[in-house]
Design a protein around this motif. Structure first.
Motif, PDB file in Angstrom:
ATOM      1  N   VAL A  70     -11.302  -8.534 -19.443  1.00  0.00           N
ATOM      2  CA  VAL A  70     -11.677  -7.323 -20.175  1.00  0.00           C
ATOM      3  C   VAL A  70     -10.467  -6.741 -20.885  1.00  0.00           C
ATOM      4  CG1 VAL A  70     -12.458  -4.936 -19.923  1.00  0.00           C
ATOM      5  CG2 VAL A  70     -13.639  -6.760 -18.699  1.00  0.00           C
ATOM      6  N   HIS A  71      -9.355  -6.607 -20.156  1.00  0.00           N
ATOM      7  CA  HIS A  71      -8.151  -5.995 -20.716  1.00  0.00           C
ATOM      8  C   HIS A  71      -7.625  -6.783 -21.923  1.00  0.00           C
ATOM      9  CE1 HIS A  71      -4.266  -3.979 -20.885  1.00  0.00           C
ATOM     10  NE2 HIS A  71      -3.672  -5.158 -20.815  1.00  0.00           N
TER      11      HIS A  71
ATOM     12  N   ARG B 123     -14.226  -2.435 -17.028  1.00  0.00           N
ATOM     13  CA  ARG B 123     -13.411  -2.953 -15.921  1.00  0.00           C
ATOM     14  C   ARG B 123     -14.121  -2.771 -14.586  1.00  0.00           C
ATOM     15  NH1 ARG B 123      -9.393  -1.259 -19.567  1.00  0.00           N
ATOM     16  NH2 ARG B 123      -9.637   0.928 -18.983  1.00  0.00           N
ATOM     17  N   GLN B 124     -14.780  -1.624 -14.405  1.00  0.00           N
ATOM     18  CA  GLN B 124     -15.504  -1.411 -13.153  1.00  0.00           C
ATOM     19  C   GLN B 124     -16.680  -2.374 -13.018  1.00  0.00           C
ATOM     20  OE1 GLN B 124     -16.446   2.705 -12.252  1.00  0.00           O
ATOM     21  NE2 GLN B 124     -14.720   3.423 -13.461  1.00  0.00           N
TER      22      GLN B 124
ATOM     23  N   GLY C  96     -18.280  -5.722 -19.593  1.00  0.00           N
ATOM     24  CA  GLY C  96     -17.979  -5.975 -18.187  1.00  0.00           C
ATOM     25  C   GLY C  96     -18.871  -7.043 -17.598  1.00  0.00           C
TER      26      GLY C  96
ATOM     27  N   ALA D 153     -11.269  -8.504 -14.550  1.00  0.00           N
ATOM     28  CA  ALA D 153     -10.782  -7.299 -15.215  1.00  0.00           C
ATOM     29  C   ALA D 153      -9.689  -7.634 -16.224  1.00  0.00           C
ATOM     30  CB  ALA D 153     -10.270  -6.297 -14.180  1.00  0.00           C
ATOM     31  N   THR D 154      -8.915  -8.669 -15.957  1.00  0.00           N
ATOM     32  CA  THR D 154      -7.889  -9.088 -16.918  1.00  0.00           C
ATOM     33  C   THR D 154      -8.540  -9.599 -18.193  1.00  0.00           C
ATOM     34  OG1 THR D 154      -6.386  -9.667 -15.120  1.00  0.00           O
ATOM     35  CG2 THR D 154      -5.898 -10.590 -17.293  1.00  0.00           C
TER      36      THR D 154
ATOM     37  N   ASP E 255     -13.845  -8.867  -7.773  1.00  0.00           N
ATOM     38  CA  ASP E 255     -12.966  -9.469  -8.774  1.00  0.00           C
ATOM     39  C   ASP E 255     -11.709  -9.951  -8.060  1.00  0.00           C
ATOM     40  OD1 ASP E 255     -11.707 -10.266 -11.101  1.00  0.00           O
ATOM     41  OD2 ASP E 255     -10.989  -8.254 -11.574  1.00  0.00           O
TER      42      ASP E 255
ATOM     43  N   ASP F  60     -13.071   1.737 -19.311  1.00  0.00           N
ATOM     44  CA  ASP F  60     -13.079   2.020 -17.876  1.00  0.00           C
ATOM     45  C   ASP F  60     -14.333   1.450 -17.223  1.00  0.00           C
ATOM     46  OD1 ASP F  60     -12.067   3.425 -15.474  1.00  0.00           O
ATOM     47  OD2 ASP F  60     -13.844   4.669 -15.740  1.00  0.00           O
TER      48      ASP F  60
END
Length: 481
Positions: free
Chosen positions: A147-148, A82-83, A209, A144-145, A103, A79
């Motif tokens: 990271v995912h 992503r932030q 991140g 963020a993608t 982002d 979490d």
């Protein structure tokens, strides 16, 4: 019961809530009843102002709500990563996030431009390497993608060191609280290990991140972090790279796409390579140890009631590592393999692009400087997990690949990725790089060697001792050392 709640001191109630949230359910019900919470707060350097306590309790509630079943808070790490990637979260004491704000979702124009660049790079790469260019269409990601898509690989890789560190941090905090004479209710070891796992998750999430705001693609670190066989670029970071260096946009996109495609082609053609790299990192992490004296000193110096003191102690300051000689050797071998990967990619992409793109040498130089100095996010990751994912001797590895090409050609160069034993070690790259000589050259040398016209006669002279060098036979009783 309601009247009892109303009669409680606001500060005591806020502190009670803070402790309950911090220990994430590990405290037995009513465990804090009858305790002098004011003295407990002073011993633990907790805030004394009720408003500060309420804010701290709310923050703890948010953090521990993300907790998982294991000792490491991976949900919190994901979490926070992503932030951080989106630029909306920053730990106290950390610098402002790198790169352009936020982002942004890749625009259709960005996706089209990057995929067109990938198609051109694919054609040019195919002409200079013996591996298949990836058939998968280039993925274009947001931060963020990234990271995912990469977090599962990161998690499995650093799991050993994360579990160790969660326990070590928890032990240090427990020892400090017990040394102060504070009686801890419930299971102190469980509570403090949970606290340690949260601290690690916070720092790890911040590091990943931050990386997401710097990397151009899925393999910038010479590791196959993304989905297997799928090249990918982060659109916002590509644009930042172009703007920061005042580069020709079309040329820079082709340059970065070619590097991503070359990495993907290599890891696809040599599936053992990715497994070996990650196994080396995991083996190294299992043997890592924290400097417990430094950790204890850090914990002793924390003052939760002083915001300026908290900002002066960054979370990564908790993680001071000690290494054994075996680990130093393992790290050197890992860095050497990373250097061979990086140098091979640089080698083939330079051959593919030189004479076709402007500013190729300028873009290579930018990456060389970045590799030499390391980015802030890479430094943060190294401090968090104790592993420097930085290739060493890239220049020497590049010279080695060039000499291999000169003697063995493209097919022979790529054949060295068939097995780790065919790659040079640290000792080879530390000296003058020399490529292995092809078998045909060795055979030709033997064919050119001049033998005596009467080989049998010469052999007879040697054995009979006519030239004074005949082998001597031991006499009975002689002793040889």
């Amino acid at each position: 019961m309601a009247s009892d709640d109303m009669s409680r001191d606001p500060q005591e109630e806020a502190l009670r809530r803070l402790l309950e949230e911090a220990f994430g359910g590990a405290l037995p019900p009513e465990a804090l009843e009858g305790m002098d919470l004011g003295e407990l707060a002073r011993q633990a350097n907790l805030p004394t102002d009720p408003n500060q306590l309420r804010a701290a309790a709310a923050q703890m509630q948010h953090l521990f709500a993300q907790g998982g079943d294991g000792p490491v808070n991976w949900k919190l790490a994901g979490d926070l990563a992503r932030q951080t990637a989106m630029g909306v979260q920053r730990l106290p004491g950390q610098e402002a996030p790198a790169g352009s704000p936020g982002d942004p979702t890749p625009s259709p124009e960005q996706v089209r431009a990057l995929r067109e660049a990938s198609q051109i790079a694919s054609l040019w790469l195919g002409a200079v390497m013996d591996f298949d260019v990836p058939a998968q269409e280039l993925d274009v990601w947001g931060r963020a993608t990234w990271v995912h898509r990469t977090l599962p690989r990161w998690q499995s890789t650093v799991e050993p060191v994360a579990k160790y560190m969660a326990g070590a941090i928890g032990d240090a905090i427990t020892a400090q609280m017990q040394g102060s004479g504070m009686a801890l209710p419930g299971d102190p070891a469980q509570m403090m290990e949970r606290m340690g796992g949260t601290l690690f998750g916070i720092q790890f999430g911040q590091a990943i991140g931050s990386l997401a705001r710097e990397v151009a693609g899925g393999s910038d670190l010479s590791l196959p972090l993304g989905p297997e066989g799928r090249p990918a670029l982060v659109a916002a970071n590509v644009e930042d790279f172009i703007a920061a260096q005042s580069l020709d946009p079309a040329a820079a996109r082709i340059f970065l796409a070619s590097r991503e495609l070359a990495h993907t082609a290599l890891f696809t053609a040599a599936p053992w390579l990715g497994r070996t790299l990650f196994a080396a990192i995991e083996d190294y992490a299992r043997g890592i140890t924290l400097d417990l004296d430094a950790l204890d000193e850090m914990v002793r110096g924390l003052d939760l009631s002083d915001p300026e003191s908290l900002q002066a102690h960054r979370p990564e300051d908790l993680f001071v590592f000690t290494r054994r000689a075996a680990q130093e050797r393992a790290l050197e071998e890992l860095a050497t393999t990373l250097a061979l990967v990086e140098a091979w990619v640089d080698h083939v992409t330079t051959r593919a692009l030189t004479g076709k793109l402007p500013q190729v040498e300028a873009m290579r130089e930018v990456l060389r400087r970045r590799r030499a100095s390391g980015s802030p996010a890479e430094g943060m990751l190294a401090r968090t997990v104790g592993i420097e994912l930085r290739p060493r001797r890239v220049r020497e590895a590049l010279a080695w690949w060039e000499s291999v090409l000169a003697t063995e050609g493209e097919a022979g160069r790529e054949a060295h990725w068939a097995h780790p034993d065919l790659l040079p070690g640290v000792d080879v790259l530390a000296g003058t790089p020399q490529a292995p000589r092809p078998a045909e050259a060795a055979t030709a040398d033997l064919a050119d060697a001049a033998l005596p016209e009467d080989f049998d006669a010469e052999l007879e002279k040697l054995l009979s001792g006519e030239d004074g060098d005949a082998p001597q036979q031991d006499e009975p009783g002689d002793e040889r050392p």
